[in-house]
Motif scaffolding. Structure first.
Motif, PDB file in Angstrom:
ATOM      1  N   TYR A  13      48.129  41.926  13.900  1.00 56.41           N
ATOM      2  CA  TYR A  13      47.495  40.616  13.968  1.00 56.41           C
ATOM      3  C   TYR A  13      47.991  39.781  12.806  1.00 56.41           C
ATOM      4  O   TYR A  13      48.144  40.292  11.707  1.00 56.41           O
ATOM      5  CB  TYR A  13      45.972  40.732  13.880  1.00 56.41           C
ATOM      6  CG  TYR A  13      45.309  41.201  15.153  1.00 56.41           C
ATOM      7  CD1 TYR A  13      45.304  40.387  16.281  1.00 56.41           C
ATOM      8  CD2 TYR A  13      44.677  42.430  15.223  1.00 56.41           C
ATOM      9  CE1 TYR A  13      44.701  40.798  17.447  1.00 56.41           C
ATOM     10  CE2 TYR A  13      44.058  42.846  16.381  1.00 56.41           C
ATOM     11  CZ  TYR A  13      44.070  42.033  17.485  1.00 56.41           C
ATOM     12  OH  TYR A  13      43.463  42.434  18.631  1.00 56.41           O
ATOM     13  N   ASN A  20      48.274  42.227   9.587  1.00 60.12           N
ATOM     14  CA  ASN A  20      47.333  43.340   9.610  1.00 60.12           C
ATOM     15  C   ASN A  20      47.735  44.258  10.757  1.00 60.12           C
ATOM     16  O   ASN A  20      47.529  43.943  11.919  1.00 60.12           O
ATOM     17  CB  ASN A  20      45.927  42.746   9.809  1.00 60.12           C
ATOM     18  CG  ASN A  20      44.871  43.815   9.884  1.00 60.12           C
ATOM     19  OD1 ASN A  20      45.128  44.972   9.546  1.00 60.12           O
ATOM     20  ND2 ASN A  20      43.686  43.443  10.330  1.00 60.12           N
ATOM     21  N   VAL A  22      47.232  47.033  13.126  1.00 59.66           N
ATOM     22  CA  VAL A  22      46.036  47.760  13.556  1.00 59.66           C
ATOM     23  C   VAL A  22      46.338  48.912  14.513  1.00 59.66           C
ATOM     24  O   VAL A  22      45.519  49.801  14.663  1.00 59.66           O
ATOM     25  CB  VAL A  22      44.981  46.826  14.189  1.00 59.66           C
ATOM     26  CG1 VAL A  22      44.472  45.837  13.167  1.00 59.66           C
ATOM     27  CG2 VAL A  22      45.513  46.133  15.401  1.00 59.66           C
ATOM     28  N   PRO A  41      36.004  55.710  15.759  1.00 59.92           N
ATOM     29  CA  PRO A  41      34.985  54.935  15.056  1.00 59.92           C
ATOM     30  C   PRO A  41      35.220  53.434  15.213  1.00 59.92           C
ATOM     31  O   PRO A  41      36.291  53.011  15.655  1.00 59.92           O
ATOM     32  CB  PRO A  41      35.152  55.363  13.600  1.00 59.92           C
ATOM     33  CG  PRO A  41      36.538  55.872  13.496  1.00 59.92           C
ATOM     34  CD  PRO A  41      36.901  56.419  14.836  1.00 59.92           C
ATOM     35  N   SER A  42      34.236  52.646  14.849  1.00 61.69           N
ATOM     36  CA  SER A  42      34.327  51.203  14.974  1.00 61.69           C
ATOM     37  C   SER A  42      35.507  50.666  14.161  1.00 61.69           C
ATOM     38  O   SER A  42      35.737  51.106  13.050  1.00 61.69           O
ATOM     39  CB  SER A  42      33.021  50.583  14.488  1.00 61.69           C
ATOM     40  OG  SER A  42      33.057  49.214  14.720  1.00 61.69           O
ATOM     41  N   GLY A  43      36.252  49.754  14.772  1.00 65.43           N
ATOM     42  CA  GLY A  43      37.354  49.108  14.060  1.00 65.43           C
ATOM     43  C   GLY A  43      38.645  49.895  14.047  1.00 65.43           C
ATOM     44  O   GLY A  43      39.605  49.515  13.380  1.00 65.43           O
ATOM     45  N   CYS A  44      38.728  50.992  14.807  1.00 68.04           N
ATOM     46  CA  CYS A  44      39.934  51.816  14.748  1.00 68.04           C
ATOM     47  C   CYS A  44      41.018  51.282  15.686  1.00 68.04           C
ATOM     48  O   CYS A  44      42.139  51.778  15.677  1.00 68.04           O
ATOM     49  CB  CYS A  44      39.620  53.262  15.090  1.00 68.04           C
ATOM     50  SG  CYS A  44      39.232  53.517  16.816  1.00 68.04           S
ATOM     51  N   GLY A  45      40.697  50.278  16.509  1.00 69.36           N
ATOM     52  CA  GLY A  45      41.706  49.674  17.363  1.00 69.36           C
ATOM     53  C   GLY A  45      41.623  50.061  18.829  1.00 69.36           C
ATOM     54  O   GLY A  45      42.564  49.814  19.586  1.00 69.36           O
ATOM     55  N   LYS A  46      40.504  50.612  19.246  1.00 65.93           N
ATOM     56  CA  LYS A  46      40.349  51.006  20.656  1.00 65.93           C
ATOM     57  C   LYS A  46      40.428  49.801  21.582  1.00 65.93           C
ATOM     58  O   LYS A  46      41.197  49.790  22.545  1.00 65.93           O
ATOM     59  CB  LYS A  46      38.984  51.686  20.887  1.00 65.93           C
ATOM     60  CG  LYS A  46      38.667  52.795  19.935  1.00 65.93           C
ATOM     61  CD  LYS A  46      37.284  53.352  20.187  1.00 65.93           C
ATOM     62  CE  LYS A  46      36.139  52.393  19.956  1.00 65.93           C
ATOM     63  NZ  LYS A  46      35.817  52.126  18.563  1.00 65.93           N
ATOM     64  N   SER A  47      39.619  48.789  21.253  1.00 68.39           N
ATOM     65  CA  SER A  47      39.614  47.607  22.114  1.00 68.39           C
ATOM     66  C   SER A  47      40.983  46.955  22.126  1.00 68.39           C
ATOM     67  O   SER A  47      41.455  46.501  23.169  1.00 68.39           O
ATOM     68  CB  SER A  47      38.583  46.598  21.631  1.00 68.39           C
ATOM     69  OG  SER A  47      37.309  47.166  21.657  1.00 68.39           O
ATOM     70  N   THR A  48      41.600  46.909  20.972  1.00 71.28           N
ATOM     71  CA  THR A  48      42.915  46.289  20.882  1.00 71.28           C
ATOM     72  C   THR A  48      43.901  46.987  21.816  1.00 71.28           C
ATOM     73  O   THR A  48      44.660  46.337  22.531  1.00 71.28           O
ATOM     74  CB  THR A  48      43.418  46.352  19.432  1.00 71.28           C
ATOM     75  OG1 THR A  48      42.442  45.763  18.590  1.00 71.28           O
ATOM     76  CG2 THR A  48      44.737  45.638  19.270  1.00 71.28           C
ATOM     77  N   GLU A 163      33.659  49.741  26.434  1.00 77.79           N
ATOM     78  CA  GLU A 163      32.282  50.073  26.079  1.00 77.79           C
ATOM     79  C   GLU A 163      31.267  49.484  27.053  1.00 77.79           C
ATOM     80  O   GLU A 163      30.352  48.763  26.638  1.00 77.79           O
ATOM     81  CB  GLU A 163      31.959  49.570  24.661  1.00 77.79           C
ATOM     82  CG  GLU A 163      33.011  49.975  23.655  1.00 77.79           C
ATOM     83  CD  GLU A 163      32.451  50.200  22.266  1.00 77.79           C
ATOM     84  OE1 GLU A 163      31.238  50.375  22.141  1.00 77.79           O
ATOM     85  OE2 GLU A 163      33.250  50.233  21.322  1.00 77.79           O
ATOM     86  N   HIS A 196      32.769  54.380  21.567  1.00 80.64           N
ATOM     87  CA  HIS A 196      32.720  54.992  20.236  1.00 80.64           C
ATOM     88  C   HIS A 196      31.751  56.169  20.264  1.00 80.64           C
ATOM     89  O   HIS A 196      31.489  56.791  19.245  1.00 80.64           O
ATOM     90  CB  HIS A 196      32.301  53.964  19.183  1.00 80.64           C
ATOM     91  CG  HIS A 196      30.942  53.406  19.417  1.00 80.64           C
ATOM     92  ND1 HIS A 196      30.733  52.199  20.025  1.00 80.64           N
ATOM     93  CD2 HIS A 196      29.725  53.912  19.177  1.00 80.64           C
ATOM     94  CE1 HIS A 196      29.444  51.984  20.136  1.00 80.64           C
ATOM     95  NE2 HIS A 196      28.789  53.014  19.641  1.00 80.64           N
TER      96      HIS A 196
HETATM   97  N1  LIG Z   1      41.927  38.659  16.866  1.00 78.98           N
HETATM   98  C1  LIG Z   1      42.044  39.437  15.773  1.00 78.98           C
HETATM   99  N2  LIG Z   1      42.645  38.967  14.669  1.00 78.98           N
HETATM  100  C2  LIG Z   1      42.771  39.737  13.569  1.00 78.98           C
HETATM  101  N3  LIG Z   1      42.338  40.991  13.464  1.00 78.98           N
HETATM  102  C3  LIG Z   1      41.728  41.529  14.533  1.00 78.98           C
HETATM  103  C4  LIG Z   1      41.543  40.784  15.739  1.00 78.98           C
HETATM  104  N4  LIG Z   1      40.907  41.560  16.630  1.00 78.98           N
HETATM  105  C5  LIG Z   1      40.692  42.732  16.005  1.00 78.98           C
HETATM  106  N5  LIG Z   1      41.193  42.729  14.745  1.00 78.98           N
HETATM  107  C6  LIG Z   1      41.158  43.845  13.795  1.00 78.98           C
HETATM  108  O1  LIG Z   1      41.771  44.939  14.405  1.00 78.98           O
HETATM  109  C7  LIG Z   1      41.077  46.131  14.120  1.00 78.98           C
HETATM  110  C8  LIG Z   1      40.723  46.855  15.403  1.00 78.98           C
HETATM  111  O2  LIG Z   1      39.823  46.089  16.137  1.00 78.98           O
HETATM  112  P1  LIG Z   1      39.252  46.561  17.527  1.00 78.98           P
HETATM  113  O3  LIG Z   1      38.420  45.461  18.085  1.00 78.98           O
HETATM  114  O4  LIG Z   1      40.363  47.053  18.374  1.00 78.98           O
HETATM  115  O5  LIG Z   1      38.322  47.774  17.078  1.00 78.98           O
HETATM  116  P2  LIG Z   1      37.466  48.740  17.996  1.00 78.98           P
HETATM  117  O6  LIG Z   1      38.015  50.097  17.799  1.00 78.98           O
HETATM  118  O7  LIG Z   1      37.377  48.229  19.374  1.00 78.98           O
HETATM  119  O8  LIG Z   1      36.047  48.667  17.289  1.00 78.98           O
HETATM  120  P3  LIG Z   1      34.591  48.586  17.959  1.00 78.98           P
HETATM  121  O9  LIG Z   1      34.210  49.987  18.299  1.00 78.98           O
HETATM  122  O10 LIG Z   1      33.760  48.055  16.823  1.00 78.98           O
HETATM  123  O11 LIG Z   1      34.654  47.678  19.121  1.00 78.98           O
HETATM  124  C9  LIG Z   1      39.858  45.741  13.304  1.00 78.98           C
HETATM  125  O12 LIG Z   1      40.126  46.057  11.973  1.00 78.98           O
HETATM  126  C10 LIG Z   1      39.748  44.260  13.491  1.00 78.98           C
HETATM  127  O13 LIG Z   1      39.283  43.669  12.305  1.00 78.98           O
END
Ligand SMILES: Nc1ncnc2c1ncn2[C@@H]1O[C@H](COP(=O)(O)OP(=O)(O)OP(=O)(O)O)[C@@H](O)[C@H]1O
Ligand SMILES: [Mg+2]
Lengths: 338, 293
Positions: A13, A20, A22, A41-48, A163, A196
């Protein structure tokens, strides 16, 4: 239907100073018709990761294929996927029928077929009774099913779930989990499911991807992940209470960590000598927290016993024996399984 | 926790709102009452005698062709202002919502016109359109259009519409932008996955979800074009050429202070008051019901 292939997928990103990274090069092969859960865990990049498969995020590096097509440059609509969002993303101004029919109308499916498909999905999901209601007139669980219905009617090659159960109460979540399993058996559509929650992951997955900080730690069946965790992260993330990671066990070799699950430790007359530090009784089972007698700092050993077993006294000394076939050895510096 | 402040004495709250109330009474209720009184009286031009004449002023007003003409002019003007103002603001808001870099500058620039007084806005546009040396008039002449808002009624109408729209765009823009930003991104993404093109997404998802905002702005813009544009008209066309841009508020002023027909002017004010009350009622009715969805 189709397989999904991730080939060294990266995601960054931003750019320059605010860059950053991810997702750090994830590779995985998901077979046609398979149900794969991405957990971490939260923020590990699953959604991404999921959103890159959907085409909602650009892919910074690597390749994603669905079926035999590389989809890196395809629009979401051209990827033949359907997605269920965490907040369901139902169109608030349309009733349930229109929500489900929206994609089909755009695809110019004839009206009688739209009706037939929506009716069929409504029957499967038992939402036929409120086709004329707006989303705000539905309960959370009903909305969730409408969101699933909207995905089903499209008859896509791949289902993506982000989720979808996290807004439901515990009982409904357990019920919906079973429904999703049933649905997958009936339709056999390749599915990628993000959560998660390790219980969700263990119960739903045919295979699961365990992620940590943008890295895929392990990709395997729930049994493999549970019985042969690939790293200390996986070992502690899956299983509750988590696996004991012991540096100071009598058997321990320098530079290694011995992993043993609380349920694979038994209180015996011989073995590791521990001082009982705390006790927790959780209905059918009891957790005993022990501290090494040979003065090895504050490393705690958790032992899970049946509630029928005699209760050790606080502060007393107990002896514990691990099951020899259930020991896991990890490298102390990399955390990888040896 | 209780958010409301509780006063121990009963006179303090009254004292605190007194300045506000005084202003409302002196500058709103009293003139309104005056207008109501005058509208049922007849007065000689020097203001020495006046007598009660009932609804005669209103009868005279509605029999007056020029008044009905002014109604039509106003309707035409406000439709133009509302439609142009809303669509341009919506377009700008949609674009601003997509801008990632320099969004702050872009928004600030768009908000500035709102700080400009109507008269100044009018004068500003008057200068640009003034033939022969106004910039826009000059460009238009190069394009082969001989601009003359002093003689051509359509040019005059265009001039006041442009000035009025320009001034109101900031306000509309802010509301549309807030409305757009309150639409969850996942809805747009869901529609994209469902195969909707950006154009279709806008018209089937975004626009319907903006309808409460649009409706609110529609009423606000109509009220604005009816009542707040006096300064613009007065500074640019003065209702001319002829009476072609003499909208209702301007006519109230003109008939009252130029033609010295106080009673007729008062009657017109009362009609305007009724219109604004009706619009406000519509506004509240619908805002309460949140307009559909
Ligand atoms: N649009 C964006 N711009 C910049 N950074 C982002 C963006 N979207 C997500 N991130 C960062 O990418 C990382 C992964 O985010 P992601 O949403 O994939 O986490 P996640 O595993 O789905 O977490 P959760 O379980 O909380 O949904 C996080 O550190 C987040 O801060
Ligand atoms: Mg997420």
């Amino acid at each position: 239907m189709a397989s999904i292939t991730l080939n060294k997928v990266f995601k960054r990103y931003g750019s320059g100073k605010t860059a950053n990274l991810v997702i750090h090069g994830v590779s995985a092969q998901i077979a046609d018709g398979e149900f794969v859960v991405v957990v971490g865990p939260s923020g590990c990049g699953k959604s991404t990761l999921l959103r890159m498969v959907a085409g909602l995020e650009e892919i910074t590096g690597g390749e994603i294929s669905i079926g035999n097509r590389v989809v890196n440059d395809l629009e979401p609509s051209e990827r033949d996927i359907a997605m269920v969002f965490q907040n369901y993303a139902l169109y608030p101004h349309m009733n349930v029928f229109d929500n489900m029919a929206y994609g089909l109308k755009i695809a110019k499916v004839p009206m009688d077929e739209i009706k037939a498909r929506v009716d069929k999905a409504a029957k499967i999901l038992e939402i036929g009774a409120f086709m004329q209601r707006k989303p705000r007139e539905l309960s959370g669980g009903q909305r969730q099913r409408v969101a699933m219905g909207r995905a089903i009617v499209r008859q896509p090659q791949v289902f993506l779930f982000d989720e979808p159960l996290s807004n439901l109460d515990a009982k409904l979540r357990a019920h919906t989990r079973l429904e999703i399993q049933k649905l997958h058996r009936e339709l056999g559509i390749t599915s990628l499911f993000v959560t998660h929650d390790q219980v969700e992951a263990m119960t739903l997955a045919q295979r699961m991807i365990v992620m940590n900080a943008g890295v895929m730690e392990q990709f395997g069946t729930p049994e493999e992940v549970y019985n042969r965790p690939a790293s200390t992260f996986v070992a502690t993330f899956i299983g509750s209470p988590p696996m004991n990671l012991l540096k100071n066990a009598p058997e321990a070799r320098p530079g290694t960590i011995l992993g043993v699950r609380p349920e694979h430790l038994a209180i015996t007359s011989e073995g590791w000598a521990l001082c009982v530090d705390a006790l927790e009784t959780l209905g059918a089972e009891r957790l005993v927290y022990g501290r090494w007698l040979h003065g090895a700092g504050d490393e705690l050993v958790i032992i899970r016993t049946d509630e029928g077993q005699p209760v050790p006294e606080l502060g007393s000394t107990i002896h514990v024996t691990p099951r020899a076939d259930r020991l896991h050895w990890f490298d102390a510096t990399t955390g990888k399984r040896q | 926790m209780e958010k409301r402040v509780r006063f121990k004495s009963s006179w303090l709250p009254w004292l605190l709102i007194a300045p506000q109330m005084a202003i409302v009474l002196v500058f709103f209720f009293w003139p309104a009452a005056q207008a109501l009184r005058q509208s049922v009286m007849s007065q000689d031009p020097f203001g020495n005698n006046s007598e009660f004449v009932g609804l005669e002023n209103f009868e005279r007003l509605f029999a007056d062709a020029s008044y009905l003409e002014s109604f039509k002019t106003t309707a035409f003007f406000s439709v133009l202002v509302a439609v142009c103002g809303l669509s341009i603001a919506l377009l700008l808001a949609v674009m601003a919502n997509r801008v990632l870099r320099g969004a702050g500058v872009y928004k600030t620039l768009l908000i500035w016109p709102y700080a400009v007084a109507p008269v100044v806005a009018g004068v500003l546009w008057l200068f640009m359109f003034a033939s022969p040396m106004g910039v826009i008039a000059y460009w238009l002449r190069m394009l082969g259009l001989d601009w003359n808002h002093l003689l051509n009624s359509r040019h005059a109408m265009a001039l006041i519409v442009v000035a009025a729209v320009w001034k109101q765009i900031s306000y509309n823009f802010l509301f549309f932008l807030a409305g757009l930003q309150s639409i969850p991104k996942s809805l747009i993404e869901a529609a994209a996955i469902d195969g909707a093109s950006p154009w279709r997404r806008f018209w089937t998802i975004v626009f319907p979800l903006l309808s409460p905002t649009t409706f609110f702005l529609l009423v606000i813009n109509v009220v604005y074009s009816f009542f707040d544009t006096f300064g613009i008209v007065d500074a640019t066309t003065k209702g001319g050429p002829g009476k072609e841009t003499s909208i209702l508020v301007y006519k109230v002023y003109y008939d009252g202070f130029k033609a010295m027909d106080m009673a007729g002017s008062a009657a017109q004010s009362v009609v305007l008051m009724c219109i604004v009350i009706a619009l406000t009622v519509i506004q509240f009715r619908f805002v309460e019901k949140k307009v559909q969805y």
